[in-house]
Design a protein around this motif. Structure first.
Motif, PDB file in Angstrom:
ATOM      1  N   GLY A  63       0.828  -1.192   0.000  1.00 38.23           N
ATOM      2  CA  GLY A  63       0.000   0.000   0.000  1.00 38.23           C
ATOM      3  C   GLY A  63       0.866   1.247   0.000  1.00 38.23           C
ATOM      4  N   LYS A  64       0.217   2.390  -0.071  1.00 36.12           N
ATOM      5  CA  LYS A  64       0.927   3.661  -0.076  1.00 36.12           C
ATOM      6  C   LYS A  64       1.107   4.181   1.345  1.00 36.12           C
ATOM      7  CE  LYS A  64      -0.369   5.620  -4.502  1.00 36.12           C
ATOM      8  NZ  LYS A  64      -0.984   6.783  -5.137  1.00 36.12           N
ATOM      9  N   LYS A  65       2.166   4.939   1.522  1.00 32.67           N
ATOM     10  CA  LYS A  65       2.352   5.621   2.796  1.00 32.67           C
ATOM     11  C   LYS A  65       1.485   6.867   2.804  1.00 32.67           C
ATOM     12  CE  LYS A  65       7.092   4.305   3.862  1.00 32.67           C
ATOM     13  NZ  LYS A  65       8.436   4.820   4.145  1.00 32.67           N
ATOM     14  N   SER A  66       0.967   7.199   3.958  1.00 34.45           N
ATOM     15  CA  SER A  66       0.166   8.407   4.056  1.00 34.45           C
ATOM     16  C   SER A  66       1.076   9.627   4.131  1.00 34.45           C
ATOM     17  CB  SER A  66      -0.735   8.348   5.287  1.00 34.45           C
ATOM     18  OG  SER A  66       0.043   8.213   6.448  1.00 34.45           O
ATOM     19  N   ARG A  67       0.518  10.776   3.845  1.00 33.78           N
ATOM     20  CA  ARG A  67       1.286  12.012   3.862  1.00 33.78           C
ATOM     21  C   ARG A  67       1.610  12.423   5.290  1.00 33.78           C
ATOM     22  NH1 ARG A  67      -1.696  16.434   0.494  1.00 33.78           N
ATOM     23  NH2 ARG A  67      -0.019  17.587   1.460  1.00 33.78           N
ATOM     24  N   GLY A  68       2.662  13.224   5.410  1.00 35.93           N
ATOM     25  CA  GLY A  68       3.019  13.763   6.711  1.00 35.93           C
ATOM     26  C   GLY A  68       3.937  12.852   7.495  1.00 35.93           C
ATOM     27  N   ARG A  69       4.063  13.162   8.768  1.00 33.61           N
ATOM     28  CA  ARG A  69       4.926  12.380   9.640  1.00 33.61           C
ATOM     29  C   ARG A  69       4.318  10.996   9.867  1.00 33.61           C
ATOM     30  NH1 ARG A  69       6.790  14.307  15.645  1.00 33.61           N
ATOM     31  NH2 ARG A  69       7.711  12.353  16.263  1.00 33.61           N
ATOM     32  N   GLN A  70       5.146   9.984   9.756  1.00 30.41           N
ATOM     33  CA  GLN A  70       4.671   8.619   9.935  1.00 30.41           C
ATOM     34  C   GLN A  70       4.411   8.351  11.414  1.00 30.41           C
ATOM     35  OE1 GLN A  70       4.004   6.478   7.351  1.00 30.41           O
ATOM     36  NE2 GLN A  70       4.351   8.318   6.170  1.00 30.41           N
ATOM     37  N   ARG A  71       3.459   7.481  11.682  1.00 30.04           N
ATOM     38  CA  ARG A  71       3.135   7.131  13.060  1.00 30.04           C
ATOM     39  C   ARG A  71       4.259   6.328  13.683  1.00 30.04           C
ATOM     40  NH1 ARG A  71      -3.058   4.995  12.532  1.00 30.04           N
ATOM     41  NH2 ARG A  71      -3.976   7.003  12.013  1.00 30.04           N
ATOM     42  N   THR A  72       4.415   6.476  14.987  1.00 33.07           N
ATOM     43  CA  THR A  72       5.398   5.676  15.707  1.00 33.07           C
ATOM     44  C   THR A  72       4.841   4.262  15.846  1.00 33.07           C
ATOM     45  OG1 THR A  72       6.094   7.612  16.955  1.00 33.07           O
ATOM     46  CG2 THR A  72       6.720   5.465  17.834  1.00 33.07           C
ATOM     47  N   THR A  73       5.598   3.298  15.371  1.00 36.15           N
ATOM     48  CA  THR A  73       5.128   1.924  15.428  1.00 36.15           C
ATOM     49  C   THR A  73       5.479   1.300  16.771  1.00 36.15           C
ATOM     50  OG1 THR A  73       7.161   1.065  14.458  1.00 36.15           O
ATOM     51  CG2 THR A  73       5.379   1.649  12.939  1.00 36.15           C
ATOM     52  N   TYR A  74       4.882   0.168  17.025  1.00 38.82           N
ATOM     53  CA  TYR A  74       5.115  -0.583  18.257  1.00 38.82           C
ATOM     54  C   TYR A  74       6.590  -0.961  18.383  1.00 38.82           C
ATOM     55  CZ  TYR A  74       4.508  -4.455  21.554  1.00 38.82           C
ATOM     56  OH  TYR A  74       4.591  -5.294  22.619  1.00 38.82           O
ATOM     57  N   VAL A  75       7.165  -1.417  17.281  1.00 40.89           N
ATOM     58  CA  VAL A  75       8.563  -1.847  17.285  1.00 40.89           C
ATOM     59  C   VAL A  75       9.489  -0.655  17.511  1.00 40.89           C
ATOM     60  CG1 VAL A  75      10.366  -2.932  15.916  1.00 40.89           C
ATOM     61  CG2 VAL A  75       8.045  -3.783  15.784  1.00 40.89           C
TER      62      VAL A  75
END
Length: 115
Positions: A63-75
Motif C-alpha cells: 500500500g501507499k504511505k500516508s502524507r506527513g509524519r509517519q506514526r510511531t510503530t510498536y517496534v
C-alpha cells in the motif's frame, strides 16, 4: 499514585510531579518496567516464530504511505525504550532472532529503566 501521595501527606496543591513523589517514597515505576519487559519478551517470541504475526509486526503490508509524519510503530517505541545508542530498526529485529542477545538486551533495558 494517589495512595503514595496520601501516605506521604503530599497535597495536590503542592504541584509536585509524580517523579518527585516517587523519589520521596524511595520507589519507582515498577509496573511500567514489568509491562515493557513482557512486551520485549513477546516481541522476541513473535520475531523468532516467523508466522503471520511477524508480518503484522514488521509492517510489510502493501500500500501507499500516508502524507506527513509517519506514526510511531510498536517496534520503534520498543527500540527507543530498549536502546540508548539507538540501533536501527533492522538491527533491532535481527537481534531478536538470537535468543541470548535478545535476553541480555531485555534484562539490560529493564534494569536501566527500573531506577
Amino acid at each position: 499514585m494517589w495512595f503514595i501521595r496520601r501516605i506521604l501527606k503530599v497535597s495536590w496543591k503542592d504541584k509536585n510531579t509524580n517523579d518527585e513523589v516517587f523519589d520521596m517514597a524511595n520507589t519507582g515505576r515498577s509496573l511500567y518496567s514489568t509491562i515493557r519487559k513482557r512486551q520485549m519478551k513477546f516481541t522476541g517470541h513473535i520475531y523468532r516464530a516467523r508466522g503471520i504475526e511477524h508480518l503484522a509486526m514488521t509492517g510489510k503490508i502493501n500500500g501507499k504511505k500516508s502524507r506527513g509524519r509517519q506514526r510511531t510503530t510498536y517496534v520503534d517505541s520498543l527500540n527507543t525504550w530498549a536502546n540508548l545508542e539507538q540501533q536501527t530498526r533492522s538491527q533491532f529485529m535481527r537481534s531478536s532472532c538470537v535468543r541470548h542477545i535478545w535476553k541480555t538486551m531485555t534484562v539490560n533495558a529493564c534494569s536501566r529503566h527500573s531506577t
